[in-house]
Write a protein that holds these residues in place. Sequence first.
Motif, PDB file in Angstrom:
ATOM      1  N   PRO A  62      68.572  66.980  62.580  1.00 54.04           N
ATOM      2  CA  PRO A  62      68.554  65.715  63.315  1.00 54.04           C
ATOM      3  C   PRO A  62      67.243  64.999  63.013  1.00 54.04           C
ATOM      4  N   LEU A  63      67.273  63.691  62.917  1.00 52.99           N
ATOM      5  CA  LEU A  63      66.040  62.957  62.613  1.00 52.99           C
ATOM      6  C   LEU A  63      65.468  62.326  63.873  1.00 52.99           C
ATOM      7  N   ARG A  64      64.172  62.318  63.934  1.00 52.66           N
ATOM      8  CA  ARG A  64      63.446  61.661  65.027  1.00 52.66           C
ATOM      9  C   ARG A  64      62.558  60.588  64.422  1.00 52.66           C
ATOM     10  N   SER A  65      62.493  59.470  65.093  1.00 50.73           N
ATOM     11  CA  SER A  65      61.586  58.433  64.610  1.00 50.73           C
ATOM     12  C   SER A  65      60.141  58.881  64.789  1.00 50.73           C
ATOM     13  N   PRO A  66      59.315  58.711  63.789  1.00 52.27           N
ATOM     14  CA  PRO A  66      57.896  59.053  63.937  1.00 52.27           C
ATOM     15  C   PRO A  66      57.206  58.138  64.936  1.00 52.27           C
ATOM     16  N   LEU A  67      57.884  57.054  65.324  1.00 54.16           N
ATOM     17  CA  LEU A  67      57.244  56.109  66.248  1.00 54.16           C
ATOM     18  C   LEU A  67      57.100  56.678  67.649  1.00 54.16           C
ATOM     19  N   GLY A  68      57.717  57.844  67.873  1.00 52.54           N
ATOM     20  CA  GLY A  68      57.550  58.516  69.162  1.00 52.54           C
ATOM     21  C   GLY A  68      56.072  58.692  69.492  1.00 52.54           C
ATOM     22  N   SER A  69      55.261  58.909  68.461  1.00 49.70           N
ATOM     23  CA  SER A  69      53.835  59.135  68.709  1.00 49.70           C
ATOM     24  C   SER A  69      53.136  57.849  69.133  1.00 49.70           C
ATOM     25  N   CYS A  70      53.858  56.726  69.116  1.00 46.29           N
ATOM     26  CA  CYS A  70      53.226  55.451  69.460  1.00 46.29           C
ATOM     27  C   CYS A  70      53.608  54.975  70.852  1.00 46.29           C
ATOM     28  N   ARG A  71      54.141  55.905  71.673  1.00 50.03           N
ATOM     29  CA  ARG A  71      54.373  55.500  73.070  1.00 50.03           C
ATOM     30  C   ARG A  71      53.045  55.021  73.644  1.00 50.03           C
ATOM     31  N   ASP A  72      51.981  55.718  73.247  1.00 48.29           N
ATOM     32  CA  ASP A  72      50.639  55.205  73.536  1.00 48.29           C
ATOM     33  C   ASP A  72      50.078  54.699  72.208  1.00 48.29           C
ATOM     34  N   PRO A  73      50.076  53.355  72.022  1.00 46.42           N
ATOM     35  CA  PRO A  73      49.670  52.825  70.710  1.00 46.42           C
ATOM     36  C   PRO A  73      48.234  53.164  70.336  1.00 46.42           C
ATOM     37  N   SER A  75      46.934  56.116  70.833  1.00 50.76           N
ATOM     38  CA  SER A  75      46.781  57.563  70.637  1.00 50.76           C
ATOM     39  C   SER A  75      46.333  57.862  69.203  1.00 50.76           C
ATOM     40  N   ALA A  76      45.664  58.994  69.071  1.00 51.63           N
ATOM     41  CA  ALA A  76      45.178  59.378  67.735  1.00 51.63           C
ATOM     42  C   ALA A  76      46.365  59.550  66.790  1.00 51.63           C
ATOM     43  N   ALA A  77      47.473  60.104  67.311  1.00 58.03           N
ATOM     44  CA  ALA A  77      48.632  60.350  66.450  1.00 58.03           C
ATOM     45  C   ALA A  77      49.210  59.042  65.929  1.00 58.03           C
ATOM     46  N   CYS A  78      49.242  58.038  66.788  1.00 59.42           N
ATOM     47  CA  CYS A  78      49.802  56.750  66.365  1.00 59.42           C
ATOM     48  C   CYS A  78      48.875  56.086  65.347  1.00 59.42           C
ATOM     49  N   PRO A 509      59.350  45.539  65.226  1.00 64.54           N
ATOM     50  CA  PRO A 509      59.559  44.686  66.395  1.00 64.54           C
ATOM     51  C   PRO A 509      59.683  45.551  67.644  1.00 64.54           C
ATOM     52  N   GLY A 510      59.029  45.154  68.712  1.00 65.09           N
ATOM     53  CA  GLY A 510      59.130  45.873  69.980  1.00 65.09           C
ATOM     54  C   GLY A 510      58.150  47.025  70.114  1.00 65.09           C
ATOM     55  N   LEU A 511      57.360  47.288  69.099  1.00 58.95           N
ATOM     56  CA  LEU A 511      56.427  48.419  69.180  1.00 58.95           C
ATOM     57  C   LEU A 511      55.046  47.882  69.588  1.00 58.95           C
ATOM     58  N   PRO A 512      54.644  48.147  70.836  1.00 63.13           N
ATOM     59  CA  PRO A 512      53.381  47.566  71.311  1.00 63.13           C
ATOM     60  C   PRO A 512      52.223  47.900  70.372  1.00 63.13           C
ATOM     61  N   GLY A 513      51.437  46.903  70.098  1.00 62.30           N
ATOM     62  CA  GLY A 513      50.274  47.103  69.233  1.00 62.30           C
ATOM     63  C   GLY A 513      50.606  47.038  67.752  1.00 62.30           C
TER      64      GLY A 513
END
Length: 608
Positions: A62-73, A75-78, A509-513
């Motif tokens: 299953p694939l996951r979007s790497p943008l999960g790490s950007c819930r906090d834009p 964050s070091a991961a983002c 689009p829609g990704l804060p920061g």
Amino acid sequence: MVNRRRFLGGSLSTPVLATTGGRGATCSAHTGSSRVRPGDPAWPAHSSWSSLQRRLSGRLFPLRSPLGSCRDPESAACRELFRELKNPYYIGDDPALTQTTGWVDAWTSRPSAYAVEARRAADVAAAIDFARDHSLRLVVKGGGHSYLGTSNAPDSLLIWTRAMNDIRLHDAFVARGCSDEPAPAVSMGAGAIWVRAYDEVTTRGGRYVQGGGCATVGVAGLVQGGGFGSFSKAFGVAAASMLEAEVVTADGLARTVNSRSHPDLFWALKGGGGGTFGVITRLTLATHELPPYLGVVSIPIRASDDAAFSRLVSRFLDFYVTALFNPSWGEIANIATDNTLEIEMAFQGFDQARAAAIWQPFLQWVEASPEAFTLVRPPLIRAVPGNRRWDPAFLKTYAPAAALSDDRPGASPNNIFWAANRSEAGHFIHAFKSAWLPAALLEEHRRGNLTEALIGASRHAKVEIHFQKGLAGGRPEAIAQALQTPMNPAVADAFALAIIGSEGPPAWPGLPGHEPDLAAARRDAVAVTKAMSELKKVAPGSGSYVAESDFFEPDWQTSYWGANYPKLLAIKRRYDPTGLFFAHHGVGSEAWSDDGFTRTLRQEAGGG
Ligand SMILES: Cc1cc2nc3c(=O)[nH]c(=O)nc-3n(C[C@H](O)[C@H](O)[C@H](O)COP(=O)(O)OP(=O)(O)OC[C@H]3O[C@@H](n4cnc5c(N)ncnc54)[C@H](O)[C@@H]3O)c2cc1C
């Protein structure tokens, strides 16, 4: 080095969630005229996925979007993710990413629901059978460089060929069932990228193979568009060198295709567009004698005002016709908005001294008018022995500014890419248009009109003239062979492909920061349209190169393939009668909704 940690994080025991919320999806039972999405009642049951998993020996994820790490834009991961989005190897190693993050008002890069990490034709066949039998949207990704977004589709099953990357040289290859003279060739897995191909064929093998300019483009994706590299005026389009391909078709059969076996399908694969006729698992290209020297010329010249710029462009075109309009020269001249002519040419077949002598009269003319023209940098004219041109170690030592490296810990030292392509890593496209420029425009009585059109266009946006992407002036054999492919025959009459585009940094689009500046993007798109319409005044209906073209290309069937389109469509119907393979503006796609989920035309009325 594959970013497996994240997508292995999910397991098949995890309930599969819709990745996009099913844009435009009906959540009703599958009707036969639309494909199913996660959440639809007809979406395959867990037990079905498990049996596919067994057939694939564990290579279904299953694939996951790497943008999960950007819930906090912040964050070091983002931050790290966005830093890495300028590294094409990082992107290529993640099946949830594509080299373009999106295109304003066109598409946004989104991961598939599941990916098959294919290692052999049997894996590809398993994925095809599964997608066909369960009415899934199928998508194929190699190098992931599609500008049109044709290697990503949310809610789909992805066949990811990255791991099928073996490369083998042949001294004497004969395609199966053929009686041609044995010829030197190279066989490559579909997921191989060009920099690896060049390293094997040129650095180690001392031969030349016609591929693309960008190091990280995938071999199968490029060949199926036709494929141009710096020296295409001498060696032709990459597809014309293809001697054989192994392809898995919609019926799940692995076929060897060449000029004797399934010649119609073989022809279609030589420029009919990727992700359309089947999945190539391996292809074999003829190799050519390696020129003793390969070189580059870089000369940026700024003109003092509009009138001087017009004189400069006019003089450059005269010089091009007399000195460069031949098989030795390729690459780009940019006509920039700030009255700069950026010359970035490439040559083959002779040494640096000869190249310098060729440019001397032009440079002399420029230097004779210091009040009108300024060399932004001293001219660079450099040749290297042919076998060093793509040698990673050599380039890192002698051209460190031109060849950048994958800087991830543990990355292969051979992971290099051109600095010139860095802006396109992870870019968000504002606009992109291309048009072949007929060689007739270079005739003396029309050159003035061409200059005027180029200058007029450059008042709106930078115009890139890619000389190697038009074959006129090239070797007659290269031209004749290109005419044996399904590409628009306009490629043979064109001296160049004009490309006008605009882009921003990686964005969703829609990704804060990290949102794209949509207003700026749309403004740029208007400017690019105006610029291209200036060129179209002198080159109306000239056609466009499918692999480097506008998402919104009007009359794309004719533009990409000219009179070859009906034949391509007939081949599509023969090998893919239900339209399993779909790509935006691919052959037969007119029968489907924009997202490839719903059949909108009966087959007889439209596509495959
Ligand atoms: C930075 C950059 C530089 C470029 N430079 C050049 C250049 O110098 N010359 C040139 O001609 N073009 C160039 N291109 C265009 C390039 O050739 C196309 O984008 C090409 O399709 C990319 O192939 P890929 O495998 O990297 O991309 P992908 O996006 O993985 O694939 C492109 C298409 O082919 C399909 N596909 C991929 N693998 C397979 C397979 N095994 N079987 C069936 N279908 C498959 C995909 O589904 C998709 O539709 C460039 C593009 C970029 C972004």
